[in-house]
Design an enzyme around this catalytic site. Structure first.
Site, PDB file in Angstrom:
ATOM      1  N   SER A 144       0.851  -1.200   0.000  1.00 61.85           N
ATOM      2  CA  SER A 144       0.000   0.000   0.000  1.00 61.85           C
ATOM      3  C   SER A 144       0.884   1.246   0.000  1.00 61.85           C
ATOM      4  O   SER A 144       2.039   1.187   0.424  1.00 61.85           O
ATOM      5  CB  SER A 144      -0.886   0.027   1.247  1.00 61.85           C
ATOM      6  OG  SER A 144      -1.622   1.226   1.303  1.00 61.85           O
ATOM      7  N   TYR A 158      -1.010  -1.679  10.256  1.00 56.47           N
ATOM      8  CA  TYR A 158      -1.234  -1.816   8.807  1.00 56.47           C
ATOM      9  C   TYR A 158      -0.028  -1.250   8.046  1.00 56.47           C
ATOM     10  O   TYR A 158       0.530  -1.904   7.159  1.00 56.47           O
ATOM     11  CB  TYR A 158      -2.511  -1.068   8.418  1.00 56.47           C
ATOM     12  CG  TYR A 158      -2.910  -1.233   6.972  1.00 56.47           C
ATOM     13  CD1 TYR A 158      -3.448  -2.429   6.507  1.00 56.47           C
ATOM     14  CD2 TYR A 158      -2.756  -0.183   6.060  1.00 56.47           C
ATOM     15  CE1 TYR A 158      -3.824  -2.584   5.174  1.00 56.47           C
ATOM     16  CE2 TYR A 158      -3.125  -0.327   4.727  1.00 56.47           C
ATOM     17  CZ  TYR A 158      -3.664  -1.526   4.294  1.00 56.47           C
ATOM     18  OH  TYR A 158      -4.030  -1.682   2.978  1.00 56.47           O
TER      19      TYR A 158
HETATM   20  P1  NAP Z   1     -11.372  -6.740   0.485  1.00 55.07           P
HETATM   21  O1  NAP Z   1     -12.335  -6.588  -0.614  1.00 55.07           O
HETATM   22  O2  NAP Z   1     -11.823  -6.619   1.893  1.00 55.07           O
HETATM   23  O3  NAP Z   1     -10.608  -8.127   0.286  1.00 55.07           O
HETATM   24  C1  NAP Z   1      -9.742  -8.658   1.238  1.00 55.07           C
HETATM   25  C2  NAP Z   1      -9.492 -10.100   0.838  1.00 55.07           C
HETATM   26  O4  NAP Z   1      -8.541 -10.689   1.730  1.00 55.07           O
HETATM   27  C3  NAP Z   1     -10.757 -10.939   0.902  1.00 55.07           C
HETATM   28  O5  NAP Z   1     -10.797 -11.797  -0.221  1.00 55.07           O
HETATM   29  C4  NAP Z   1     -10.583 -11.737   2.176  1.00 55.07           C
HETATM   30  O6  NAP Z   1     -11.237 -12.980   2.032  1.00 55.07           O
HETATM   31  C5  NAP Z   1      -9.071 -11.924   2.188  1.00 55.07           C
HETATM   32  N1  NAP Z   1      -8.567 -12.181   3.534  1.00 55.07           N
HETATM   33  C6  NAP Z   1      -8.537 -11.330   4.592  1.00 55.07           C
HETATM   34  N2  NAP Z   1      -8.032 -11.937   5.662  1.00 55.07           N
HETATM   35  C7  NAP Z   1      -7.728 -13.213   5.281  1.00 55.07           C
HETATM   36  C8  NAP Z   1      -7.190 -14.336   5.941  1.00 55.07           C
HETATM   37  N3  NAP Z   1      -6.816 -14.273   7.227  1.00 55.07           N
HETATM   38  N4  NAP Z   1      -7.034 -15.496   5.253  1.00 55.07           N
HETATM   39  C9  NAP Z   1      -7.393 -15.581   3.962  1.00 55.07           C
HETATM   40  N5  NAP Z   1      -7.898 -14.533   3.266  1.00 55.07           N
HETATM   41  C10 NAP Z   1      -8.072 -13.373   3.928  1.00 55.07           C
HETATM   42  O7  NAP Z   1     -10.197  -5.669   0.353  1.00 55.07           O
HETATM   43  P2  NAP Z   1      -9.265  -5.228  -0.869  1.00 55.07           P
HETATM   44  O8  NAP Z   1      -9.264  -3.759  -0.832  1.00 55.07           O
HETATM   45  O9  NAP Z   1      -9.572  -5.953  -2.105  1.00 55.07           O
HETATM   46  O10 NAP Z   1      -7.857  -5.699  -0.300  1.00 55.07           O
HETATM   47  C11 NAP Z   1      -6.939  -6.482  -1.041  1.00 55.07           C
HETATM   48  C12 NAP Z   1      -5.529  -6.032  -0.685  1.00 55.07           C
HETATM   49  O11 NAP Z   1      -5.345  -4.693  -1.146  1.00 55.07           O
HETATM   50  C13 NAP Z   1      -5.228  -6.011   0.803  1.00 55.07           C
HETATM   51  O12 NAP Z   1      -3.955  -6.553   1.039  1.00 55.07           O
HETATM   52  C14 NAP Z   1      -5.246  -4.528   1.139  1.00 55.07           C
HETATM   53  O13 NAP Z   1      -4.454  -4.224   2.256  1.00 55.07           O
HETATM   54  C15 NAP Z   1      -4.723  -3.931  -0.132  1.00 55.07           C
HETATM   55  N6  NAP Z   1      -5.022  -2.508  -0.344  1.00 55.07           N
HETATM   56  C16 NAP Z   1      -6.319  -2.082  -0.398  1.00 55.07           C
HETATM   57  C17 NAP Z   1      -6.565  -0.720  -0.592  1.00 55.07           C
HETATM   58  C18 NAP Z   1      -7.983  -0.173  -0.631  1.00 55.07           C
HETATM   59  O14 NAP Z   1      -8.165   1.069  -0.582  1.00 55.07           O
HETATM   60  N7  NAP Z   1      -9.008  -0.992  -0.758  1.00 55.07           N
HETATM   61  C19 NAP Z   1      -5.513   0.183  -0.770  1.00 55.07           C
HETATM   62  C20 NAP Z   1      -4.204  -0.305  -0.729  1.00 55.07           C
HETATM   63  C21 NAP Z   1      -3.971  -1.660  -0.535  1.00 55.07           C
HETATM   64  P3  NAP Z   1     -12.073 -13.741   3.161  1.00 55.07           P
HETATM   65  O15 NAP Z   1     -12.724 -12.704   4.015  1.00 55.07           O
HETATM   66  O16 NAP Z   1     -13.032 -14.576   2.361  1.00 55.07           O
HETATM   67  O17 NAP Z   1     -11.059 -14.541   3.879  1.00 55.07           O
END
Ligand code: NAP
Length: 255
Positions: A144, A158
């Site tokens: 991130s 985080y």
């Molecule tokens: P999201 O829609 O909430 O997706 C998070 C994913 O991670 C879900 O598929 C969840 O699946 C999985 N997950 C979480 N904890 C887990 C665990 N303990 N074991 C297995 N799977 C797990 O969020 P997203 O925004 O797409 O996030 C994806 C990545 O992008 C993350 O690493 C996040 O930090 C990063 N990111 C997001 C943003 C943003 O603004 N959205 C910005 C920068 C970086 P289950 O709940 O089914 O396990």
């Protein structure tokens, strides 16, 4: 529609958001995909959709904090599709929301660090040996801008976990570059996913978050997926050890 033809890719966090969009795109680009996350029903649904559209998908539900799950995903890729070329280690948590950093408990801290950073290490620990069998591959960690170019209050665990993933990518890139394995960190800006929505949970915060980006909006998960595709495919054949910002200019914006 050929970027990942004949490639085998693991995608964690495939049940939602960035991982979900990336799994669909990788499959569309010809990859056989192995989907991981905890929610089995979401993975099954996506797997069925990919198959219906002519792609190849398998899924396994589990927790990325569990070393055996990391191994099982690689074993599944190897057994079902014959090896591994790409690993998008993307599952993550934002951790305790709205808690001042000095009030975060040790177990909350450890949960965030383990889910985001230790899981990346565990993923690579099993992905690298499988990729070495083919003398090549691409490993991607979703990091991130938070903790790298920008500090934000109430996000110590985080930020630390996401910055750690960049260090991990650089270490692995130097260690395995000579064997054909590229390792990069992908740094999205604000993205419209359940995680993004949980973080910006009031209209005024949504507006604030949009405005700190130079593009004055946040990303669609499909836009981040395209950058994951770049890092996964031969289009980035000379790119390794990078922290690739795909952040809509949030890191440089002062207006
Ligand atoms: P999201 O829609 O909430 O997706 C998070 C994913 O991670 C879900 O598929 C969840 O699946 C999985 N997950 C979480 N904890 C887990 C665990 N303990 N074991 C297995 N799977 C797990 O969020 P997203 O925004 O797409 O996030 C994806 C990545 O992008 C993350 O690493 C996040 O930090 C990063 N990111 C997001 C943003 C943003 O603004 N959205 C910005 C920068 C970086 P289950 O709940 O089914 O396990």
């Amino acid at each position: 529609m050929t970027g990942l033809t004949s490639k085998v890719a693991i995608i964690t966090g495939a049940s939602s958001g960035i991982g979900y969009a990336t799994a669909k795109l990788f499959a569309l680009e010809g990859a056989s995909v192995v989907l991981g996350a905890r929610r089995s029903e979401k993975l099954e649904q996506l797997s069925r959709e990919i198959t219906k559209n002519g792609g190849k998908a398998r899924f396994l539900a589990g927790d990325v904090k569990d070393e055996l799950f990391s191994k099982a995903l690689v074993d599944l890729a190897s057994k079902e599709f014959g090896g591994l070329d790409v690993a998008f280690n993307n599952a993550g948590t934002i951790g305790a929301l709205g808690t001042a950093s000095h009030q975060v408990t040790l177990s909350e801290w450890e949960n965030t660090i383990t889910t985001n950073l230790t899981s990346a290490f565990l993923g690579a620990k099993y992905q690298v040996p499988e990729m070495l069998k083919r003398e090549g591959g691409s490993i991607i960690f979703t990091s991130s801008f938070v903790g790298y170019t920008v500090g934000m209050p109430q996000k110590a665990a985080y930020a630390a976990s996401k910055a750690g993933m960049i260090g991990l990518a650089k270490a692995l890139a130097t260690e395995f570059g000579a064997r054909g394995i590229r390792v990069n960190a992908l740094l999205p800006g604000g993205t419209d996913t359940p995680m993004g929505q949980a973080d910006a949970n009031k209209p005024e915060i949504v507006e604030f978050v949009k405005n700190i980006h130079a593009l004055k909006r946040i990303a669609l998960p499909e836009e981040i997926a395209k950058s994951a595709l770049y890092l996964a495919s031969d289009a980035s054949s000379f790119t390794t050890g990078t922290a690739l910002l795909v952040d809509g200019g949030v890191s440089i914006c002062r207006t």
